[in-house]
Design a protein around this motif. Structure first.
Motif, PDB file in Angstrom:
ATOM      1  N   MET A 116       0.818  -1.219   0.000  1.00 46.48           N
ATOM      2  CA  MET A 116       0.000   0.000   0.000  1.00 46.48           C
ATOM      3  C   MET A 116       0.850   1.267   0.000  1.00 46.48           C
ATOM      4  O   MET A 116       0.465   2.274  -0.595  1.00 46.48           O
ATOM      5  CB  MET A 116      -0.967  -0.001   1.186  1.00 46.48           C
ATOM      6  CG  MET A 116      -2.077  -1.027   1.054  1.00 46.48           C
ATOM      7  SD  MET A 116      -3.048  -0.890  -0.464  1.00 46.48           S
ATOM      8  CE  MET A 116      -4.085   0.513  -0.077  1.00 46.48           C
ATOM      9  N   GLN A 117       2.001   1.239   0.652  1.00 48.23           N
ATOM     10  CA  GLN A 117       2.880   2.405   0.652  1.00 48.23           C
ATOM     11  C   GLN A 117       3.616   2.562  -0.675  1.00 48.23           C
ATOM     12  O   GLN A 117       3.998   3.668  -1.040  1.00 48.23           O
ATOM     13  CB  GLN A 117       3.884   2.320   1.794  1.00 48.23           C
ATOM     14  CG  GLN A 117       3.263   2.524   3.143  1.00 48.23           C
ATOM     15  CD  GLN A 117       4.256   2.371   4.289  1.00 48.23           C
ATOM     16  OE1 GLN A 117       5.375   1.885   4.113  1.00 48.23           O
ATOM     17  NE2 GLN A 117       3.843   2.784   5.475  1.00 48.23           N
ATOM     18  N   THR A 118       3.817   1.455  -1.399  1.00 54.98           N
ATOM     19  CA  THR A 118       4.561   1.489  -2.648  1.00 54.98           C
ATOM     20  C   THR A 118       3.686   1.888  -3.836  1.00 54.98           C
ATOM     21  O   THR A 118       4.156   2.579  -4.743  1.00 54.98           O
ATOM     22  CB  THR A 118       5.221   0.119  -2.902  1.00 54.98           C
ATOM     23  OG1 THR A 118       6.072  -0.181  -1.790  1.00 54.98           O
ATOM     24  CG2 THR A 118       6.048   0.111  -4.169  1.00 54.98           C
ATOM     25  N   LEU A 119       2.432   1.475  -3.872  1.00 54.05           N
ATOM     26  CA  LEU A 119       1.567   1.749  -5.029  1.00 54.05           C
ATOM     27  C   LEU A 119       1.538   3.221  -5.442  1.00 54.05           C
ATOM     28  O   LEU A 119       1.697   3.518  -6.628  1.00 54.05           O
ATOM     29  CB  LEU A 119       0.148   1.227  -4.769  1.00 54.05           C
ATOM     30  CG  LEU A 119      -0.007  -0.290  -4.736  1.00 54.05           C
ATOM     31  CD1 LEU A 119      -1.433  -0.668  -4.338  1.00 54.05           C
ATOM     32  CD2 LEU A 119       0.363  -0.908  -6.070  1.00 54.05           C
ATOM     33  N   PRO A 120       1.370   4.172  -4.520  1.00 55.27           N
ATOM     34  CA  PRO A 120       1.336   5.580  -4.949  1.00 55.27           C
ATOM     35  C   PRO A 120       2.689   6.099  -5.458  1.00 55.27           C
ATOM     36  O   PRO A 120       2.743   7.155  -6.096  1.00 55.27           O
ATOM     37  CB  PRO A 120       0.926   6.344  -3.682  1.00 55.27           C
ATOM     38  CG  PRO A 120       0.358   5.329  -2.763  1.00 55.27           C
ATOM     39  CD  PRO A 120       1.019   4.038  -3.105  1.00 55.27           C
ATOM     40  N   LYS A 121       3.768   5.382  -5.206  1.00 62.15           N
ATOM     41  CA  LYS A 121       5.096   5.814  -5.651  1.00 62.15           C
ATOM     42  C   LYS A 121       5.412   5.375  -7.077  1.00 62.15           C
ATOM     43  O   LYS A 121       6.424   5.777  -7.637  1.00 62.15           O
ATOM     44  CB  LYS A 121       6.169   5.274  -4.705  1.00 62.15           C
ATOM     45  CG  LYS A 121       6.042   5.829  -3.304  1.00 62.15           C
ATOM     46  CD  LYS A 121       7.049   5.214  -2.372  1.00 62.15           C
ATOM     47  CE  LYS A 121       6.860   5.759  -0.954  1.00 62.15           C
ATOM     48  NZ  LYS A 121       7.753   5.125  -0.009  1.00 62.15           N
ATOM     49  N   VAL A 122       4.533   4.546  -7.669  1.00 65.08           N
ATOM     50  CA  VAL A 122       4.758   4.076  -9.039  1.00 65.08           C
ATOM     51  C   VAL A 122       4.657   5.257  -9.991  1.00 65.08           C
ATOM     52  O   VAL A 122       3.723   6.052  -9.931  1.00 65.08           O
ATOM     53  CB  VAL A 122       3.750   2.973  -9.416  1.00 65.08           C
ATOM     54  CG1 VAL A 122       3.840   2.637 -10.895  1.00 65.08           C
ATOM     55  CG2 VAL A 122       3.992   1.740  -8.561  1.00 65.08           C
ATOM     56  N   HIS A 123       5.653   5.350 -10.886  1.00 63.67           N
ATOM     57  CA  HIS A 123       5.704   6.449 -11.859  1.00 63.67           C
ATOM     58  C   HIS A 123       5.796   5.932 -13.296  1.00 63.67           C
ATOM     59  O   HIS A 123       5.562   6.665 -14.243  1.00 63.67           O
ATOM     60  CB  HIS A 123       6.902   7.356 -11.548  1.00 63.67           C
ATOM     61  CG  HIS A 123       6.967   8.579 -12.394  1.00 63.67           C
ATOM     62  ND1 HIS A 123       6.135   9.651 -12.196  1.00 63.67           N
ATOM     63  CD2 HIS A 123       7.748   8.892 -13.440  1.00 63.67           C
ATOM     64  CE1 HIS A 123       6.414  10.583 -13.084  1.00 63.67           C
ATOM     65  NE2 HIS A 123       7.387  10.145 -13.856  1.00 63.67           N
ATOM     66  N   GLY A 124       6.137   4.674 -13.447  1.00 64.41           N
ATOM     67  CA  GLY A 124       6.273   4.113 -14.780  1.00 64.41           C
ATOM     68  C   GLY A 124       6.369   2.606 -14.708  1.00 64.41           C
ATOM     69  O   GLY A 124       6.358   2.011 -13.634  1.00 64.41           O
ATOM     70  N   ALA A 125       6.463   1.991 -15.884  1.00 59.44           N
ATOM     71  CA  ALA A 125       6.558   0.533 -15.952  1.00 59.44           C
ATOM     72  C   ALA A 125       7.322   0.138 -17.193  1.00 59.44           C
ATOM     73  O   ALA A 125       7.376   0.882 -18.175  1.00 59.44           O
ATOM     74  CB  ALA A 125       5.162  -0.068 -15.968  1.00 59.44           C
ATOM     75  N   LYS A 126       7.905  -1.042 -17.134  1.00 59.51           N
ATOM     76  CA  LYS A 126       8.579  -1.598 -18.309  1.00 59.51           C
ATOM     77  C   LYS A 126       8.561  -3.114 -18.214  1.00 59.51           C
ATOM     78  O   LYS A 126       8.420  -3.683 -17.124  1.00 59.51           O
ATOM     79  CB  LYS A 126      10.000  -1.075 -18.421  1.00 59.51           C
ATOM     80  CG  LYS A 126      10.868  -1.311 -17.209  1.00 59.51           C
ATOM     81  CD  LYS A 126      12.198  -0.606 -17.330  1.00 59.51           C
ATOM     82  CE  LYS A 126      12.945  -0.670 -16.013  1.00 59.51           C
ATOM     83  NZ  LYS A 126      14.195   0.073 -16.055  1.00 59.51           N
ATOM     84  N   PHE A 127       8.658  -3.760 -19.375  1.00 58.89           N
ATOM     85  CA  PHE A 127       8.723  -5.206 -19.440  1.00 58.89           C
ATOM     86  C   PHE A 127      10.165  -5.633 -19.598  1.00 58.89           C
ATOM     87  O   PHE A 127      10.883  -5.093 -20.443  1.00 58.89           O
ATOM     88  CB  PHE A 127       7.938  -5.740 -20.641  1.00 58.89           C
ATOM     89  CG  PHE A 127       6.463  -5.728 -20.437  1.00 58.89           C
ATOM     90  CD1 PHE A 127       5.853  -6.661 -19.615  1.00 58.89           C
ATOM     91  CD2 PHE A 127       5.677  -4.791 -21.071  1.00 58.89           C
ATOM     92  CE1 PHE A 127       4.491  -6.651 -19.431  1.00 58.89           C
ATOM     93  CE2 PHE A 127       4.310  -4.776 -20.896  1.00 58.89           C
ATOM     94  CZ  PHE A 127       3.716  -5.711 -20.076  1.00 58.89           C
TER      95      PHE A 127
END
Length: 137
Positions: free
Chosen positions: A103-114
């Motif tokens: 729960m603390q990490t989800l709002p810190k997501v800024h991007g994604a890659k495979f």
């Protein structure tokens, strides 16, 4: 001879780098993903920790102990996750700790890659903060 070898090695290296990493698109994001690790800590074996992305921007999942729901957006390679509501039942301490980390990490997501069939969620600095693998339906 060495010049040709170095040139060939550079081409092979650059091609392999292109194949192992790809930018994320909404169509490839949609579906169910098992959370393998959070902040470099593997999730507990057989934990129900997962994220589910749908076509309308809805985000649901399980943090290990409790289900949650919220929204996500993907625009110009910026992915944001906004968990909005969660149940609050108690679980064993290890799952509660894992839930807090998710729960603390989800709002810190800024991007994604495979990379190698894994979905890596990264923070604003580009550091991997969550690793996911696709769940089959």
């Amino acid at each position: 001879m060495i010049k040709h070898f170095l040139s060939a090695a550079a081409v092979i290296f650059s091609l392999s780098a292109c194949q192992s990493t790809s930018e994320i698109e909404t169509e490839t994001l949609i579906g169910q993903w098992h959370i393998e690790s959070v902040l470099s800590q593997p999730t507990i074996d057989y934990s129900p920790a997962k994220l589910v992305f749908d076509e309308q921007g809805k985000l649901v999942g399980n943090t290990s102990c409790n289900p949650f729901m919220g929204q996500y957006t993907l625009k110009n390679d910026v992915l944001t996750l906004n968990p909005a509501a969660s149940t609050r039942k108690a679980c064993i301490e290890a799952l509660m700790t894992q839930e807090k980390n998710v729960m603390q990490t989800l709002p810190k997501v800024h991007g994604a890659k495979f990379i190698r069939s894994r979905l890596l969620l990264v923070n604003e600095e580009g550091e991997t903060i969550m690793v996911l693998s696709r769940l089959t339906q």
